[in-house]
Enzyme design. Structure first.
Site, PDB file in Angstrom:
ATOM      1  N   ASP A  34      -1.831   6.514   6.360  1.00  0.00           N
ATOM      2  CA  ASP A  34      -2.878   5.674   5.774  1.00  0.00           C
ATOM      3  C   ASP A  34      -3.237   4.613   6.815  1.00  0.00           C
ATOM      4  O   ASP A  34      -2.568   3.593   6.926  1.00  0.00           O
ATOM      5  CB  ASP A  34      -2.370   5.039   4.483  1.00  0.00           C
ATOM      6  CG  ASP A  34      -3.361   4.025   3.910  1.00  0.00           C
ATOM      7  OD1 ASP A  34      -4.457   3.852   4.491  1.00  0.00           O
ATOM      8  OD2 ASP A  34      -3.028   3.404   2.873  1.00  0.00           O
ATOM      9  N   TRP A  76       0.826  -1.213   0.000  1.00  0.00           N
ATOM     10  CA  TRP A  76       0.000   0.000   0.000  1.00  0.00           C
ATOM     11  C   TRP A  76       0.856   1.256   0.000  1.00  0.00           C
ATOM     12  O   TRP A  76       0.512   2.249  -0.646  1.00  0.00           O
ATOM     13  CB  TRP A  76      -1.009  -0.011   1.148  1.00  0.00           C
ATOM     14  CG  TRP A  76      -2.079  -1.041   0.902  1.00  0.00           C
ATOM     15  CD1 TRP A  76      -2.350  -2.145   1.647  1.00  0.00           C
ATOM     16  CD2 TRP A  76      -3.011  -1.075  -0.200  1.00  0.00           C
ATOM     17  NE1 TRP A  76      -3.378  -2.867   1.080  1.00  0.00           N
ATOM     18  CE2 TRP A  76      -3.806  -2.237  -0.036  1.00  0.00           C
ATOM     19  CE3 TRP A  76      -3.246  -0.250  -1.306  1.00  0.00           C
ATOM     20  CZ2 TRP A  76      -4.819  -2.590  -0.945  1.00  0.00           C
ATOM     21  CZ3 TRP A  76      -4.254  -0.603  -2.204  1.00  0.00           C
ATOM     22  CH2 TRP A  76      -5.022  -1.760  -2.014  1.00  0.00           C
ATOM     23  N   LYS A 124     -12.286  -1.978   6.124  1.00  0.00           N
ATOM     24  CA  LYS A 124     -11.461  -2.898   6.900  1.00  0.00           C
ATOM     25  C   LYS A 124     -11.974  -2.941   8.347  1.00  0.00           C
ATOM     26  O   LYS A 124     -12.563  -3.908   8.764  1.00  0.00           O
ATOM     27  CB  LYS A 124      -9.982  -2.467   6.868  1.00  0.00           C
ATOM     28  CG  LYS A 124      -9.442  -2.135   5.476  1.00  0.00           C
ATOM     29  CD  LYS A 124      -9.153  -3.364   4.643  1.00  0.00           C
ATOM     30  CE  LYS A 124      -8.887  -3.101   3.178  1.00  0.00           C
ATOM     31  NZ  LYS A 124      -7.814  -2.190   2.851  1.00  0.00           N
TER      32      LYS A 124
END
Ligand SMILES: *Cc1c(COP(=O)(O)O)cnc(C)c1O
Length: 362
Positions: free
Chosen positions: A174, A104, A198
């Site tokens: 993030d 990511w 998530k």
């Protein structure tokens, strides 16, 4: 009516608290005598305005968000933020620092490179992204526009055991797979963002927590939808927000408060993770690739020493009511995501299954 559902270890979209789903079911056709489903309401009507502001104030309470931070409820996922952050915050001629700790991070870096100049403060690629960098490995640019990092790499299961110190340079995180897993000190960050699917709620909602002084920096030709100031000035209602996802996230915030808030969640999450890592470490049959100092509480990748047993493991796990344990296609093996909504009973069931599978197949 409570049915027995299997335990869902998906990395995202992921498990939601069962009581939240039951409440949503009970309110589906007629929210609080409004005669409407929340998905049918005007986002500017008084019913939805109440849902929206209650969700924001519960989130502020859970995280202790100071008044000089705005909370935005956006669409586009964390992936849109990869682009919007440099579009808004990386000025021409400026430079931003990025810490590269996995898949990511790399995606965020790729998007920022389209917009402006960035410096890789460090990378852990040489370890195949199985560790977090030490603080003294970071080469930070003085006067950088910001420092970006990924506190929890969802795919590799690597989590920073500390918050990088960046002085006066705003720190951007993030937190897609870690926000709300434990208390944080929001003041340490200039900007926090997370896709909801998530650890927060359903897909389609992206949470942004941004300090006031970082709003209003977009170049004049920035499209309105890509400008944080437009969203902040309009209470995230410049256009139609993801109303139903916002509502469900609000139910999750209430549920978290009922559990005792984030301090209580941290205790439970740490216990769940320890149980699973212990089960992996106890045996040569299972293996964790991640440095014990940087193991994620939320996403636990592990491999079987004999990969020929991967398929039977997944098939039998599914039959035992343990879903979505296959690892990400880029790393293989297994991954158990054990977000807030995964009950301890789910981790217990997984650990028992692992011991039984080893006994019969090992
Ligand atoms: C899932 C994930 C993303 C991508 O989220 P989208 O909402 O699908 O764009 C980005 N960062 C992290 C850490 C993630 O876990």
């Amino acid at each position: 009516m409570t049915t027995t559902r299997p335990f869902n270890f998906s990395a995202g979209p992921a498990i939601l608290p069962e009581v939240v789903l039951e409440q949503a079911r009970d309110e589906l056709l007629n929210w609080h005598e409004s005669g409407m489903c929340v998905a049918e309401m005007s986002h500017r009507g008084k019913e939805f305005m109440h849902i929206a502001s209650q969700a924001e104030s519960d989130l502020r309470e859970l995280l202790g968000i100071p008044d000089n931070y705005k909370v935005l409820f956006l669409q586009g996922g964390a992936s849109s933020q990869f682009a919007l952050i440099p579009m808004n915050l990386l000025p021409p001629g400026g430079c931003a620092d990025y810490i590269n700790t996995g898949t990511w991070s790399q995606k965020a870096i790729g998007e920022a490179r389209r917009i402006g100049a960035i410096n890789i403060a460090t990378t852990t690629e040489e370890s195949r992204f199985t560790r977090a960098p030490a603080a003294n490995e970071l080469t930070l640019t003085p006067n950088a526009a910001y420092v970006h990092y990924t506190p929890n790499e969802t795919i590799e299961g690597v989590e920073f055991p500390y918050v990088p110190a960046t002085g006066n340079v705003p720190l951007i995180a993030d937190m897609s797979s870690t926000l709300l897993s434990r208390p944080i000190d929001v003041k340490q960050f200039g900007f926090i963002y997370a896709g909801a699917q998530k650890n927060i709620g359903p897909a389609g909602l992206t949470i942004v927590i941004v300090r006031d002084d970082l709003i209003g920096k977009a170049p004049a030709n920035t499209p309105a939808m890509f400008d944080y100031k437009v969203h902040a000035d309009n209470g995230s209602m410049y256009n139609t927000p993801p109303t139903y996802a916002w509502y469900l996230a609000g139910l999750v915030f209430k549920w978290l408060k009922d559990q005792g808030g984030l301090t209580a969640m941290a205790t439970i999450n740490q216990r769940k993770a320890a149980l699973l890592y212990d089960a992996i470490d106890r045996s040569d049959f299972y293996h964790s690739p991640v440095d014990p100092a940087a193991r994620s509480w939320m996403n636990v990748p592990f491999t079987l020493t004999n990969p020929a047993l991967d398929k039977p493991f997944l098939t039998q796990a599914k039959a035992a009511g343990l879903l979505a344990l296959q690892g990400h296609r880029s790393v293989g093996g297994m991954r158990a995501s054990i977000y807030n909504a995964m009950p301890e009973a789910g981790v217990n069931a997984l650990v028992q299954f692992m011991a039984e599978f080893e006994r019969t197949q090992g």
